[in-house]
Design a protein around this motif. Structure first.
Motif, PDB file in Angstrom:
ATOM      1  N   ARG A  44     -42.684  76.960 -18.898  1.00 24.24           N
ATOM      2  CA  ARG A  44     -42.185  75.589 -18.773  1.00 24.24           C
ATOM      3  C   ARG A  44     -43.273  74.540 -18.998  1.00 24.24           C
ATOM      4  NH1 ARG A  44     -38.940  77.820 -14.625  1.00 24.24           N
ATOM      5  NH2 ARG A  44     -40.421  77.145 -13.018  1.00 24.24           N
ATOM      6  N   MET A  45     -44.534  74.967 -19.108  1.00 23.57           N
ATOM      7  CA  MET A  45     -45.576  74.009 -19.471  1.00 23.57           C
ATOM      8  C   MET A  45     -45.381  73.488 -20.891  1.00 23.57           C
ATOM      9  SD  MET A  45     -49.064  75.693 -18.015  1.00 23.57           S
ATOM     10  CE  MET A  45     -49.267  76.144 -16.295  1.00 23.57           C
ATOM     11  N   LEU A  46     -44.793  74.300 -21.757  1.00 21.08           N
ATOM     12  CA  LEU A  46     -44.551  73.852 -23.121  1.00 21.08           C
ATOM     13  C   LEU A  46     -43.588  72.671 -23.133  1.00 21.08           C
ATOM     14  CD1 LEU A  46     -44.046  77.220 -25.050  1.00 21.08           C
ATOM     15  CD2 LEU A  46     -45.935  75.604 -25.369  1.00 21.08           C
ATOM     16  N   PRO A  47     -43.738  71.760 -24.079  1.00 23.33           N
ATOM     17  CA  PRO A  47     -42.714  70.718 -24.239  1.00 23.33           C
ATOM     18  C   PRO A  47     -41.349  71.375 -24.426  1.00 23.33           C
ATOM     19  CG  PRO A  47     -44.639  70.234 -25.593  1.00 23.33           C
ATOM     20  CD  PRO A  47     -44.851  71.606 -25.025  1.00 23.33           C
ATOM     21  N   ASP A  48     -40.304  70.745 -23.893  1.00 24.92           N
ATOM     22  CA  ASP A  48     -38.987  71.372 -23.875  1.00 24.92           C
ATOM     23  C   ASP A  48     -38.530  71.812 -25.255  1.00 24.92           C
ATOM     24  OD1 ASP A  48     -38.973  70.944 -21.182  1.00 24.92           O
ATOM     25  OD2 ASP A  48     -37.510  69.302 -21.225  1.00 24.92           O
ATOM     26  N   ASP A  49     -38.707  70.943 -26.263  1.00 25.45           N
ATOM     27  CA  ASP A  49     -38.215  71.282 -27.596  1.00 25.45           C
ATOM     28  C   ASP A  49     -39.007  72.433 -28.211  1.00 25.45           C
ATOM     29  OD1 ASP A  49     -40.381  69.407 -27.689  1.00 25.45           O
ATOM     30  OD2 ASP A  49     -39.992  69.094 -29.823  1.00 25.45           O
ATOM     31  N   ILE A  50     -40.296  72.496 -27.915  1.00 20.24           N
ATOM     32  CA  ILE A  50     -41.127  73.582 -28.450  1.00 20.24           C
ATOM     33  C   ILE A  50     -40.769  74.897 -27.767  1.00 20.24           C
ATOM     34  CG2 ILE A  50     -43.482  74.425 -28.730  1.00 20.24           C
ATOM     35  CD1 ILE A  50     -42.815  71.997 -30.480  1.00 20.24           C
ATOM     36  N   ARG A  51     -40.574  74.847 -26.451  1.00 21.34           N
ATOM     37  CA  ARG A  51     -40.165  76.053 -25.729  1.00 21.34           C
ATOM     38  C   ARG A  51     -38.828  76.574 -26.254  1.00 21.34           C
ATOM     39  NH1 ARG A  51     -39.508  74.016 -21.201  1.00 21.34           N
ATOM     40  NH2 ARG A  51     -37.248  74.107 -20.993  1.00 21.34           N
ATOM     41  N   GLU A  52     -37.896  75.659 -26.484  1.00 20.70           N
ATOM     42  CA  GLU A  52     -36.590  76.070 -27.003  1.00 20.70           C
ATOM     43  C   GLU A  52     -36.714  76.678 -28.399  1.00 20.70           C
ATOM     44  OE1 GLU A  52     -34.185  72.586 -26.736  1.00 20.70           O
ATOM     45  OE2 GLU A  52     -34.196  72.577 -24.529  1.00 20.70           O
ATOM     46  N   GLU A  53     -37.587  76.120 -29.227  1.00 21.06           N
ATOM     47  CA  GLU A  53     -37.779  76.676 -30.574  1.00 21.06           C
ATOM     48  C   GLU A  53     -38.424  78.053 -30.507  1.00 21.06           C
ATOM     49  OE1 GLU A  53     -39.733  75.548 -34.940  1.00 21.06           O
ATOM     50  OE2 GLU A  53     -40.060  74.217 -33.225  1.00 21.06           O
ATOM     51  N   LEU A  54     -39.398  78.204 -29.610  1.00 21.03           N
ATOM     52  CA  LEU A  54     -40.055  79.503 -29.449  1.00 21.03           C
ATOM     53  C   LEU A  54     -39.038  80.564 -29.038  1.00 21.03           C
ATOM     54  CD1 LEU A  54     -42.768  81.116 -29.260  1.00 21.03           C
ATOM     55  CD2 LEU A  54     -42.830  80.455 -26.850  1.00 21.03           C
ATOM     56  N   LEU A  55     -38.202  80.245 -28.057  1.00 20.91           N
ATOM     57  CA  LEU A  55     -37.196  81.209 -27.600  1.00 20.91           C
ATOM     58  C   LEU A  55     -36.129  81.442 -28.662  1.00 20.91           C
ATOM     59  CD1 LEU A  55     -36.841  80.065 -23.888  1.00 20.91           C
ATOM     60  CD2 LEU A  55     -38.063  82.066 -24.758  1.00 20.91           C
ATOM     61  N   TRP A  56     -35.753  80.388 -29.383  1.00 17.54           N
ATOM     62  CA  TRP A  56     -34.812  80.549 -30.493  1.00 17.54           C
ATOM     63  C   TRP A  56     -35.359  81.534 -31.517  1.00 17.54           C
ATOM     64  CZ3 TRP A  56     -36.114  79.314 -35.557  1.00 17.54           C
ATOM     65  CH2 TRP A  56     -35.085  79.448 -36.503  1.00 17.54           C
ATOM     66  N   GLY A  57     -36.646  81.394 -31.836  1.00 19.87           N
ATOM     67  CA  GLY A  57     -37.265  82.309 -32.789  1.00 19.87           C
ATOM     68  C   GLY A  57     -37.199  83.745 -32.319  1.00 19.87           C
ATOM     69  N   MET A  58     -37.570  83.964 -31.081  1.00 22.92           N
ATOM     70  CA  MET A  58     -37.561  85.321 -30.534  1.00 22.92           C
ATOM     71  C   MET A  58     -36.144  85.891 -30.480  1.00 22.92           C
ATOM     72  SD  MET A  58     -40.699  86.343 -29.693  1.00 22.92           S
ATOM     73  CE  MET A  58     -40.607  87.478 -28.296  1.00 22.92           C
TER      74      MET A  58
END
Length: 453
Positions: free
Chosen positions: A176-190
Motif C-alpha cells: 500500500r506504500m505504492l501510489p494507488d494507480d501504480i499498485r493497481e497496475e502492478l496487480l493487474w499485470g500479475m
C-alpha cells in the motif's frame, strides 16, 4: 513459432565485444537454464534483454543462439526500468528494505521511470505475442516483468501464461506504500496470468492478502526450487575446487569454520551476521583462536550508491573484528569480495556451520547447497525469513535475523553440536534440498499451466 516460451531479464547467453570487433558468447547457468533444458529447443524460445554493448551488437548483427531472442531495448529506457524501478523500488518493496523516514518518495521522476518500466514490459509482451504458437505456454520470470502477463493477455488471449516471482512478495501494508494507480497496475499485470508461482506458501499468501484474486481465474501456486545434487557435487569435486580447498585448509588449520556465501545485497544481512560472530567471540571467549568465519561477500549492484556503501561497511566491520580479536597466527574473519564460485564450493565442503540469515529472501539456495556438499556435515543456522525456512526449519537452528544475540547463541550451539546429530541433520537437510531440482521444478510449472487441476 514456439509452443513453450520463457521470458526473463537475463538470458542464458551473453556476448562480450572484443577489441577487434569479435563477439564472444558466454553461457550462463542457474535453475532456469537447467530447467528449460528439459524442453526441446525446437519447440521453445527464450526472450531476454540485451544487457550490455556486446549483447546489443549481437542483436544488430543478427548473431544469436538457437531458441534465444534478445531484445535491444533503448539503453535509457532499460536503465530506468531495471535500476530505477525493478531494483530501486520493487526489490526494496518486496524485501521490506525501505528506510521509512526517508524512503520511498514517489514523485514525478518515479512516474517517468514507471513509464519506462511499462515500455520495457511492453517490449517483452509484444515479442512473446509474435513468437508464440496458438495456445502456447508462456512462463514469465520475476519482478522485472510483473506487467507482462496483463499486457500479453490483451495481445494474445489464447495463450497459457504463468508468472514466477523469485523474490518474496510484499506484505499488504508495504504494498500500500505504492501510489494507488501504480499498485493497481502492478496487480493487474500479475493477475493477467493463469498461474502465479512463488517459492513458498508465505509469499503466495502475501500476494493473495494484498490482491483480489477471487473471480480473476488466476491460480496462486507454490513451487519451491531445489538443488540438482548430482550436478552440484560434480562441480564441487573438480580438481580446481580441490586445489582451492587445500589452500583454505592451510589458512584455517584445524579450526572449525562458519561459512557464508552471499552477494553484498542489502537483504542478505551480512552486517548482523558479522555482529553476531563478534558477540560470539565476546561472550564465548573459548572460541577465540578456535574458529574462522569464511565469508564470501561478492559485490552486487555497485552502480547504486546504497550498495557501494553497504559493501564498504561489510569490509570495514570484518576488519574491525580482525583488529579486535586477531592474533599473530589467527585471523578471525577471512573475507573474499571476488565473485569466485570455485572458492565458494571449496568453502561449502569445508563448512562446519553454515550461516544464512537474510532479513527476507525468496528462497536462498545457499542454505540448500551447503548441506549437499559439506564433507563432514554442517549445522545450518537459518533465518526464519528465508524462503528455505519453510522446507528446512525442522533440521536447522532457526533465528530471528534481527536478533544478533540469538544468532550468536545459535552459532555456539551449532559449533558444539555432537557429530552424529550434525551428520543426521545434514542428511535430512540434503534430502529436503534436492526434492525439486531445476528440471523437475520447471516441468511441474509447465504441467500445472497446461493441465490445471
Amino acid at each position: 513459432m514456439a509452443s513453450v516460451l520463457v521470458a526473463s531479464n537475463r538470458g542464458p547467453v551473453s556476448y562480450a565485444l572484443g577489441g577487434d570487433g569479435s563477439l564472444d558468447a558466454r553461457r550462463g547457468g542457474g535453475g532456469l537454464v537447467s530447467g528449460l533444458s528439459a524442453v526441446s529447443s525446437q519447440d521453445s524460445v527464450w526472450v531476454c534483454a540485451a544487457l550490455g554493448e556486446g549483447d546489443r551488437e549481437a542483436v544488430r548483427r543478427g548473431v544469436g543462439e538457437p531458441g534465444v531472442r534478445m531484445l535491444d531495448i533503448d539503453p535509457d529506457v532499460y536503465a530506468d526500468a531495471y535500476n530505477g524501478i525493478a531494483n530501486s523500488v520493487l526489490w526494496f518493496l518486496h524485501h521490506h528494505l525501505y528506510d521509512i523516514p526517508r524512503e520511498p518518495v514517489y514523485d514525478a521522476e518515479f512516474r517517468r521511470r514507471w513509464e519506462s518500466y511499462r515500455a520495457y514490459n511492453r517490449a517483452f509482451a509484444e515479442a512473446l505475442a509474435g513468437a508464440a504458437d496458438e495456445g502456447a505456454a508462456v512462463l514469465v520470470q520475476d519482478y522485472h516483468l510483473a506487467l507482462v502477463p496483463g499486457q500479453l493477455r490483451e495481445l494474445r488471449p489464447d495463450l497459457r501464461i504463468a508468472h514466477f516471482t523469485h523474490t518474496p512478495w510484499a506484505s499488504p501494508a508495504y504494498l500500500r506504500m505504492l501510489p494507488d494507480d501504480i499498485r493497481e497496475e502492478l496487480l493487474w499485470g500479475m493477475l493477467g496470468a493463469d498461474e502465479l508461482g512463488f517459492h513458498t506458501s508465505a509469499w503466495a499468501e502475501s500476494f493473495a492478502a494484498g490482491a483480489d484474486v477471487e473471480g480473476t481465474g488466476t491460480r496462486v501456486a507454490v513451487h519451491p526450487l531445489g538443488v540438482d545434487a548430482e550436478e552440484l557435487r560434480a562441480l564441487a569435486y573438480r580438481p580446481a575446487v580441490d586445489e582451492r580447498l587445500a589452500e583454505l585448509r592451510a589458512e584455517v588449520g584445524d579450526r572449525k569454520t562458519i561459512v557464508r556465501v552471499d552477494r553484498t545485497e542489502l537483504s542478505k544481512n551480512i552486517l548482523r551476521g558479522l555482529l553476531a560472530y563478534r558477540e560470539l567471540l565476546t561472550t564465548r571467549p573459548e572460541w577465540r583462536g578456535r574458529v574462522v568465519h569464511l565469508a564470501s561477500a561478492y559485490p552486487s549492484r555497485q552502480d547504486l550508491e546504497v550498495y557501494r556503501s553497504y559493501t564498504a561497511s561489510v569490509a570495514a566491520l570484518a576488519e574491525e573484528i580482525n583488529t579486535e580479536f586477531g592474533t599473530e597466527d589467527w585471523t578471525p574473519v577471512l573475507v573474499s569480495v571476488k565473485d569466485d564460485f570455485t572458492r565458494s564450493l571449496a568453502a561449502y565442503r569445508l563448512a562446519d556451520v553454515a550461516l544464512v540469515n537474510p532479513v527476507r529472501d525468496g528462497m536462498n539456495l545457499v542454505a540448500k547447497e551447503i548441506p549437499v556438499v559439506s564433507e563432514q556435515g554442517c549445522a545450518l543456522v537459518l533465518s526464519r525469513e528465508a524462503g528455505a525456512y519453510e522446507e528446512l526449519r525442522e533440521d536447522a537452528l532457526t533465528v530471528n535475523p534481527f536478533d544478533v544475540s540469538e544468532t550468536a547463541e545459535a552459532l555456539h550451539t551449532a559449533l558444539t553440536m555432537p557429530h552424529p546429530e550434525r551428520t543426521d541433520r545434514t542428511k535430512r537437510l540434503a534430502t529436503a534440498s534436492t526434492a525439486l531440482p531445476p528440471q523437475r521444478w520447471f516441468l511441474n510449472q509447465l504441467e500445472s499451466l497446461r493441465n490445471p487441476s
